[in-house]
Design an enzyme around this catalytic site. Structure first.
Site, PDB file in Angstrom:
ATOM      1  N   GLY A  14       0.818  -1.206   0.000  1.00 37.88           N
ATOM      2  CA  GLY A  14       0.000   0.000   0.000  1.00 37.88           C
ATOM      3  C   GLY A  14       0.851   1.255   0.000  1.00 37.88           C
ATOM      4  O   GLY A  14       0.544   2.225   0.696  1.00 37.88           O
ATOM      5  N   ASP A  65      -3.180  -7.549  -6.185  1.00 39.73           N
ATOM      6  CA  ASP A  65      -4.352  -7.589  -5.311  1.00 39.73           C
ATOM      7  C   ASP A  65      -4.041  -8.563  -4.187  1.00 39.73           C
ATOM      8  O   ASP A  65      -4.084  -9.792  -4.379  1.00 39.73           O
ATOM      9  CB  ASP A  65      -5.577  -8.054  -6.108  1.00 39.73           C
ATOM     10  N   ASN A  92       1.168  -2.243   5.218  1.00 41.71           N
ATOM     11  CA  ASN A  92       0.398  -1.005   5.343  1.00 41.71           C
ATOM     12  C   ASN A  92      -0.905  -1.049   4.563  1.00 41.71           C
ATOM     13  O   ASN A  92      -1.802  -0.240   4.813  1.00 41.71           O
ATOM     14  CB  ASN A  92       1.251   0.171   4.856  1.00 41.71           C
ATOM     15  N   SER A 146      -4.615   0.420  14.303  1.00 42.04           N
ATOM     16  CA  SER A 146      -5.270   1.726  14.276  1.00 42.04           C
ATOM     17  C   SER A 146      -5.767   2.080  15.666  1.00 42.04           C
ATOM     18  O   SER A 146      -6.044   1.186  16.494  1.00 42.04           O
ATOM     19  CB  SER A 146      -6.463   1.699  13.307  1.00 42.04           C
ATOM     20  N   TYR A 160     -14.279  -2.468  10.496  1.00 40.99           N
ATOM     21  CA  TYR A 160     -12.910  -1.997  10.267  1.00 40.99           C
ATOM     22  C   TYR A 160     -12.132  -2.041  11.581  1.00 40.99           C
ATOM     23  O   TYR A 160     -10.982  -2.498  11.620  1.00 40.99           O
ATOM     24  CB  TYR A 160     -12.943  -0.579   9.706  1.00 40.99           C
ATOM     25  N   LYS A 164      -8.764  -4.232  12.480  1.00 39.26           N
ATOM     26  CA  LYS A 164      -7.529  -3.650  13.004  1.00 39.26           C
ATOM     27  C   LYS A 164      -7.175  -4.232  14.373  1.00 39.26           C
ATOM     28  O   LYS A 164      -5.998  -4.340  14.727  1.00 39.26           O
ATOM     29  CB  LYS A 164      -7.658  -2.132  13.074  1.00 39.26           C
ATOM     30  N   ILE A 193      -4.135  10.917  11.307  1.00 37.84           N
ATOM     31  CA  ILE A 193      -3.021  11.370  10.478  1.00 37.84           C
ATOM     32  C   ILE A 193      -3.614  12.247   9.383  1.00 37.84           C
ATOM     33  O   ILE A 193      -4.423  11.791   8.578  1.00 37.84           O
ATOM     34  CB  ILE A 193      -2.252  10.181   9.873  1.00 37.84           C
TER      35      ILE A 193
END
Length: 255
Positions: A14, A65, A92, A146, A160, A164, A193
């Protein structure tokens, strides 16, 4: 004790934009050669390769992918071939996909969020383990958790957040599995960020302002600060740290 990475060989997933791009450049500035993975940002990855080369290091852009095992295996193989081995893997790659409440979420959306955030790290690391074992005490894996893994995230990001949190568990388990060869495995947990596609896409401006106001340091973090943290974790100076999650969030989550 040194924080230099001269001669180390790194793969960053990423890395075509945002945090991943900053990590790739930071590693190069510290002396590492870098394989720059991208899924969709081919132009951005090419620019990152140029920046790595300007730092005097070798670089290659690799599209894949990573939710597909064959693609992940190919990409890691190409990185190892180009670099002549692999010492550092930074996972990442990830994406919110979309803000959807659990009550309204389809099975397909649930599966995609887990695949993009947890599955990509799993497939990348699994493919890289033989090379990391050869790297011995130079072996480093950095995953990307995260702040959401700690606090559940904002509206519509429960799954999500779960993915994480899964990264944190994967990191701890892998740290045990790879410890015998000297490879360390750690996670970073960024908070807000600023100026990233993630928040510019999914977080309205007023919400961003409120997040900054509620952060003890009263500012957004920068992609370069995340890159610096990765360099430290990959250096000899962090050689006795493994299985840890390092919060990089301006004090948003005190434990």
């Amino acid at each position: 004790m040194t924080f230099e990475l001269t001669g180390r060989r790194a793969l960053v997933t990423g890395a075509g934009q945002g945090i991943g791009a900053a990590i790739a450049v930071a590693l190069a500035d510290a002396g590492a050669d870098v394989a720059v993975h991208y899924a969709h940002s081919a132009d951005g990855a090419a620019e990152v390769v140029g920046r790595v080369e300007q730092a005097g290091r070798k670089a290659v852009a690799l599209g894949a992918d990573l939710t597909v095992t064959a693609e992940a295996d190919r990409m890691v193989g190409e990185a190892v071939s180009f670099l002549g081995g692999l010492d550092i893997v930074v996972c990442n790659a990830g994406h919110l996909v979309g803000r959807v409440a659990v009550a309204d979420m389809s099975d397909e959306h649930f599966d995609e969020v887990l695949a993009v955030n947890l599955g990509t790290a799993f497939r990348t690391i699994r493919a890289a383990i033989p090379a990391l074992r050869q790297a011995g005490a130079n072996g480093r894996v950095v995953t990307m958790s995260s702040l959401a893994a700690h606090n559940g995230g904002g509206a519509g990001s429960a799954v999500y957040s779960a993915a994480k949190a899964g990264i944190r568990g994967l990191t701890k388990g892998l740290a045990k599995e790879l410890a015998a060869t000297g490879t360390t495995v750690n996670a970073l947990a960024p908070g807000f960020i600023g100026d990233t596609a993630f928040h510019n896409t999914f977080t309205p401006a007023d919400v961003q302002q409120n997040i900054v106001a509620g952060t003890p340091l009263k500012r957004a973090g920068t992609v370069d600060e995340v890159g610096a943290a990765v360099v430290w974790l990959c250096s000899d100076g962090a050689g006795y740290i493994t299985g840890s999650t390092i919060d990089i969030d301006g004090g948003a989550w005190f434990r």
